[in-house]
Design an enzyme around this catalytic site. Structure first.
Site, PDB file in Angstrom:
ATOM      1  N   ARG A  25     -12.378 -34.745   6.169  1.00 29.18           N
ATOM      2  CA  ARG A  25     -12.624 -34.357   4.781  1.00 29.18           C
ATOM      3  C   ARG A  25     -13.260 -35.467   3.962  1.00 29.18           C
ATOM      4  NH1 ARG A  25      -9.627 -36.082   0.838  1.00 29.18           N
ATOM      5  NH2 ARG A  25      -8.014 -36.753   2.307  1.00 29.18           N
ATOM      6  N   GLU A  63       7.996 -45.600  -4.669  1.00 27.53           N
ATOM      7  CA  GLU A  63       7.335 -44.303  -4.562  1.00 27.53           C
ATOM      8  C   GLU A  63       8.362 -43.210  -4.261  1.00 27.53           C
ATOM      9  OE1 GLU A  63       3.621 -42.340  -2.099  1.00 27.53           O
ATOM     10  OE2 GLU A  63       5.131 -43.482  -0.998  1.00 27.53           O
ATOM     11  N   TRP A  85      -1.277 -44.395  -5.796  1.00 25.95           N
ATOM     12  CA  TRP A  85      -1.728 -43.038  -6.096  1.00 25.95           C
ATOM     13  C   TRP A  85      -2.906 -43.024  -7.075  1.00 25.95           C
ATOM     14  CZ3 TRP A  85      -0.628 -38.222  -4.258  1.00 25.95           C
ATOM     15  CH2 TRP A  85       0.431 -38.112  -3.366  1.00 25.95           C
ATOM     16  N   TYR A 127       4.569 -33.746  -4.551  1.00 26.60           N
ATOM     17  CA  TYR A 127       5.881 -33.841  -3.907  1.00 26.60           C
ATOM     18  C   TYR A 127       7.086 -33.648  -4.836  1.00 26.60           C
ATOM     19  CZ  TYR A 127       3.259 -35.902  -0.018  1.00 26.60           C
ATOM     20  OH  TYR A 127       2.377 -36.124   0.990  1.00 26.60           O
ATOM     21  N   ARG A 159      22.185 -25.069   9.742  1.00 23.87           N
ATOM     22  CA  ARG A 159      20.849 -25.335  10.306  1.00 23.87           C
ATOM     23  C   ARG A 159      19.756 -25.086   9.261  1.00 23.87           C
ATOM     24  NH1 ARG A 159      23.578 -22.684  14.609  1.00 23.87           N
ATOM     25  NH2 ARG A 159      22.665 -20.666  14.021  1.00 23.87           N
ATOM     26  N   ARG A 160      20.166 -25.003   8.007  1.00 23.95           N
ATOM     27  CA  ARG A 160      19.220 -24.715   6.924  1.00 23.95           C
ATOM     28  C   ARG A 160      19.114 -25.865   5.933  1.00 23.95           C
ATOM     29  NH1 ARG A 160      21.099 -18.394   5.744  1.00 23.95           N
ATOM     30  NH2 ARG A 160      20.886 -17.700   7.925  1.00 23.95           N
ATOM     31  N   CYS A 179       1.326 -34.452   2.748  1.00 23.96           N
ATOM     32  CA  CYS A 179       1.173 -34.879   4.144  1.00 23.96           C
ATOM     33  C   CYS A 179       2.532 -34.883   4.838  1.00 23.96           C
ATOM     34  CB  CYS A 179       0.528 -36.263   4.215  1.00 23.96           C
ATOM     35  SG  CYS A 179      -1.169 -36.312   3.607  1.00 23.96           S
ATOM     36  N   ARG A 200       2.149 -33.520   8.575  1.00 17.94           N
ATOM     37  CA  ARG A 200       1.010 -32.768   9.107  1.00 17.94           C
ATOM     38  C   ARG A 200      -0.197 -33.662   9.361  1.00 17.94           C
ATOM     39  NH1 ARG A 200      -3.167 -32.319   5.645  1.00 17.94           N
ATOM     40  NH2 ARG A 200      -2.665 -32.799   3.475  1.00 17.94           N
ATOM     41  N   SER A 201      -0.338 -34.719   8.535  1.00 22.00           N
ATOM     42  CA  SER A 201      -1.496 -35.601   8.610  1.00 22.00           C
ATOM     43  C   SER A 201      -1.033 -37.017   8.336  1.00 22.00           C
ATOM     44  CB  SER A 201      -2.550 -35.172   7.576  1.00 22.00           C
ATOM     45  OG  SER A 201      -3.632 -36.089   7.529  1.00 22.00           O
ATOM     46  N   ASP A 203      -2.386 -41.062   8.184  1.00 21.09           N
ATOM     47  CA  ASP A 203      -3.261 -42.224   8.239  1.00 21.09           C
ATOM     48  C   ASP A 203      -2.417 -43.352   8.842  1.00 21.09           C
ATOM     49  OD1 ASP A 203      -4.595 -44.608   7.696  1.00 21.09           O
ATOM     50  OD2 ASP A 203      -5.067 -44.106   5.620  1.00 21.09           O
ATOM     51  N   ASN A 211       5.401 -44.313   4.880  1.00 18.26           N
ATOM     52  CA  ASN A 211       6.168 -43.086   5.103  1.00 18.26           C
ATOM     53  C   ASN A 211       7.487 -43.383   5.798  1.00 18.26           C
ATOM     54  OD1 ASN A 211       3.011 -41.606   5.986  1.00 18.26           O
ATOM     55  ND2 ASN A 211       4.036 -41.460   4.008  1.00 18.26           N
ATOM     56  N   ALA A 297      -9.226 -43.982   2.247  1.00  8.31           N
ATOM     57  CA  ALA A 297     -10.241 -42.927   2.278  1.00  8.31           C
ATOM     58  C   ALA A 297      -9.783 -41.820   1.340  1.00  8.31           C
ATOM     59  CB  ALA A 297     -10.418 -42.388   3.691  1.00  8.31           C
TER      60      ALA A 297
END
Length: 298
Positions: A25, A63, A85, A127, A159-160, A179, A200-201, A203, A211, A297
């Site tokens: 992207r 953060e 950010w 978020y 389990r929830r 992400c 999901r993504s 860097d 993270n 990026a």
């Protein structure tokens, strides 16, 4: 279990060796693999703050604390010295106004001028908004974090026990779709709280270390609030990638020898999940290699 740095270096090496080069992207391009998993044992106090480059762990924790406030404006981050950010609203401001303002000047104006911050510092329903105030189509707001902690206290075999931020109806309003999407929790027979984080993504050079540090801090806070002890952090990555302008930096980092894993503990027991401050986090034994710079990026 291999150390956090060793798992990170092995993952980087796999991507360098067999990653699929693709245009993304941002237009920068990445080398990418799909579907990776790492595990970190937090039960003895050790946390995955990488030592093969300096990680500014206080920024990552600040953060996470900001996410927990439900905030969506970068002004709250900037007053605490967190600039990670700024790139997205700055790019939007430059594109919309045509003004070639520097990042430092833009950030200073956000801090100094509340009206300017309201107009240009908003990230949309990112978020924190989804975690603390997910609004359903009946107009009711749902605090996923509060519900999670209540369930951990009252029904720890459920389990929830999870929260997520992928609100399909609001993705197009977000500066950046989430992400690190889903956090699921599990309590084992020894009263240890485990967390599986699906991202999901990722860097890998710039993002993963933040993270992992932020998720570790979150696990410590939620465990304390639920009367549990920290267990394992399991991280699952979807598209895990290295940007092409970070290849040299990654090669430098994986050539470094890992140092002892640091520890993190909480200095006090706040009354609720909303009462933590950066001063509550104590990191000991952190002796990293020097930082390695890389451009974001956007």
């Amino acid at each position: 279990m291999a150390s956090p740095d060793q798992q990170y270096q092995d993952l980087c090496a796999r991507i360098l060796d067999r990653g699929d080069e693709r245009i993304d992207r941002t237009g920068v391009g990445t080398r990418s693999v799909f579907g990776e998993l790492v595990r970190f044992d937090l039960s003895q106090g050790q946390v995955p703050i990488l030592t093969t480059k300096r990680v500014y762990w206080k920024t990552a924790v600040r953060e996470m604390l900001w996410f927990l406030t439900g905030g969506t404006n970068i002004r709250d981050l900037l007053v605490n010295g967190v600039t990670i950010w700024s790139d997205w609203p700055l790019a939007h401001y430059r594109k919309t106004t045509g003004e070639t303002i520097t990042q430092a000047a833009f950030e200073a104006r956000i801090v100094a001028d509340a009206d300017f911050a309201a107009a240009w510092g908003e990230l949309g329903p990112v978020y924190g908004r989804q975690w603390r105030r997910w609004v359903d189509n009946a107009g009711r707001a749902h605090d996923q974090i509060a519900t999670l902690i209540d369930t951990l206290r009252s029904n720890p075999t459920s389990r929830r026990m999870l929260f997520h931020a992928w609100n399909v109806g609001e993705l197009d309003q977000m500066a950046l779709p989430p992400c690190h999407m889903v956090y699921q929790f599990h309590v084992d027979g020894r009263g240890r709280l485990n967390c599986l984080l699906y991202q999901r993504s990722c860097d890998l050079f710039l993002g993963a270390s933040f993270n992992w540090t932020g998720a570790s801090a979150l696990l410590l806070m939620i465990a304390q609030q639920a009367g549990l002890t920290p267990g394992e952090l399991v991280w699952v990555g979807g598209d895990v990638h290295i940007y092409l302008n970070h290849l040299d930096q990654v090669r430098e980092q994986i050539a470094r020898v890992p140092r002892p894993v640091p520890t993190m503990r909480l200095a006090r027991h706040p009354a609720s999940i909303d009462d933590y401050a950066i001063e509550d986090f104590v990191v000991e034994g952190y002796d990293p290699h020097p930082p390695i710079r890389g451009d974001v990026a956007v």
